[in-house]
Design a protein around this motif. Structure first.
Motif, short mmCIF file in Angstrom:
data_model
loop_
_atom_site.label_atom_id
_atom_site.label_comp_id
_atom_site.label_asym_id
_atom_site.label_seq_id
_atom_site.Cartn_x
_atom_site.Cartn_y
_atom_site.Cartn_z
N THR A 254 54.64 34.81 -43.27
CA THR A 254 54.98 33.71 -42.37
C THR A 254 56.05 34.12 -41.37
O THR A 254 55.92 33.84 -40.16
N ILE A 255 57.07 34.79 -41.84
CA ILE A 255 58.12 35.26 -40.93
C ILE A 255 57.52 36.25 -39.93
O ILE A 255 57.80 36.19 -38.73
N TRP A 256 56.69 37.16 -40.43
CA TRP A 256 56.10 38.21 -39.59
C TRP A 256 55.23 37.61 -38.48
O TRP A 256 55.30 38.02 -37.34
N THR A 257 54.40 36.64 -38.83
CA THR A 257 53.43 36.13 -37.86
C THR A 257 53.96 34.97 -37.01
O THR A 257 53.56 34.83 -35.85
N LEU A 258 54.83 34.14 -37.55
CA LEU A 258 55.26 32.96 -36.81
C LEU A 258 56.62 33.08 -36.13
O LEU A 258 56.83 32.47 -35.08
N PHE A 259 57.53 33.85 -36.72
CA PHE A 259 58.88 33.90 -36.16
C PHE A 259 59.20 35.18 -35.39
O PHE A 259 59.96 35.15 -34.44
N MET A 260 58.60 36.29 -35.79
CA MET A 260 58.93 37.56 -35.14
C MET A 260 58.49 37.64 -33.67
O MET A 260 59.13 38.36 -32.90
N VAL B 245 63.67 44.87 -29.32
CA VAL B 245 64.68 45.87 -29.66
C VAL B 245 65.53 45.47 -30.86
O VAL B 245 66.37 46.24 -31.31
N HIS B 246 65.30 44.28 -31.39
CA HIS B 246 66.09 43.80 -32.52
C HIS B 246 65.76 44.63 -33.77
O HIS B 246 64.61 44.99 -34.01
N PRO B 247 66.77 44.93 -34.61
CA PRO B 247 66.52 45.74 -35.82
C PRO B 247 65.57 45.09 -36.83
O PRO B 247 65.00 45.79 -37.67
N SER C 190 62.01 46.53 -37.42
CA SER C 190 61.77 47.72 -38.24
C SER C 190 61.30 47.34 -39.65
O SER C 190 60.78 48.19 -40.38
N LEU C 191 61.46 46.08 -40.04
CA LEU C 191 61.04 45.63 -41.38
C LEU C 191 59.57 45.21 -41.44
O LEU C 191 59.04 44.96 -42.52
N PHE C 192 58.92 45.13 -40.27
CA PHE C 192 57.55 44.64 -40.21
C PHE C 192 56.65 45.65 -39.52
O PHE C 192 57.07 46.33 -38.59
N PRO C 193 55.38 45.73 -39.94
CA PRO C 193 54.43 46.59 -39.25
C PRO C 193 54.07 46.01 -37.87
O PRO C 193 54.44 44.87 -37.56
N PRO C 194 53.34 46.77 -37.05
CA PRO C 194 52.92 46.22 -35.76
C PRO C 194 52.11 44.93 -35.92
O PRO C 194 51.43 44.72 -36.92
N ARG C 195 52.16 44.07 -34.91
CA ARG C 195 51.54 42.75 -35.01
C ARG C 195 50.04 42.79 -35.18
O ARG C 195 49.44 41.87 -35.73
N VAL C 196 49.39 43.86 -34.73
CA VAL C 196 47.94 43.94 -34.86
C VAL C 196 47.52 43.91 -36.33
O VAL C 196 46.44 43.43 -36.67
N TRP C 197 48.39 44.38 -37.21
CA TRP C 197 48.08 44.38 -38.64
C TRP C 197 48.15 42.99 -39.25
O TRP C 197 47.65 42.77 -40.36
N ALA C 198 48.74 42.04 -38.55
CA ALA C 198 48.76 40.66 -39.04
C ALA C 198 47.36 40.07 -39.08
O ALA C 198 47.09 39.14 -39.85
N ILE C 199 46.47 40.60 -38.27
CA ILE C 199 45.07 40.17 -38.28
C ILE C 199 44.23 41.12 -39.14
O ILE C 199 43.37 40.68 -39.90
N ARG C 200 44.47 42.40 -39.02
CA ARG C 200 43.65 43.38 -39.73
C ARG C 200 43.74 43.23 -41.26
O ARG C 200 42.72 43.32 -41.94
N ILE C 201 44.93 43.03 -41.78
CA ILE C 201 45.10 42.96 -43.24
C ILE C 201 44.31 41.80 -43.85
O ILE C 201 43.54 42.01 -44.80
#
Length: 87
Positions: A22-28, A34-36, A39-50
């Protein structure tokens, strides 16, 4: 007692995955690139692929299981019909 521990650990794991996704897809998307935190999340394209990969894998496993069950059931019915005909 052991069953409750397993159930609680599964609930915690599912909740952690839900919060992370939820944080990865809705808030990031609203956080600067450039925010640190990025670095805790993969690229956004993987939010759909996974999820797509998991859905395909799940439907493949369920479809294979149902196919095997149906084939075995038809074999048993054919064997019973063959034995009944031979009697």
């Amino acid at each position: 007692m052991f069953d409750h521990l397993i159930g609680l650990s599964m609930l915690i794991a599912a909740s952690a995955v839900f919060v992370y996704y939820t944080i990865w897809t809705l808030f990031m998307p609203f956080v600067d690139e450039v925010h640190p935190l990025h670095s805790l999340f993969p690229p956004r394209v993987w939010a759909i692929r996974i999820p797509v990969i998991l859905i395909i894998l799940f439907t493949t496993v369920v479809g294979s299981f149902l196919s095997v069950v149906m084939i075995r059931s038809n074999r048993k019915k054919a064997l019973k019909a063959k034995q009944k005909k031979a009697s």
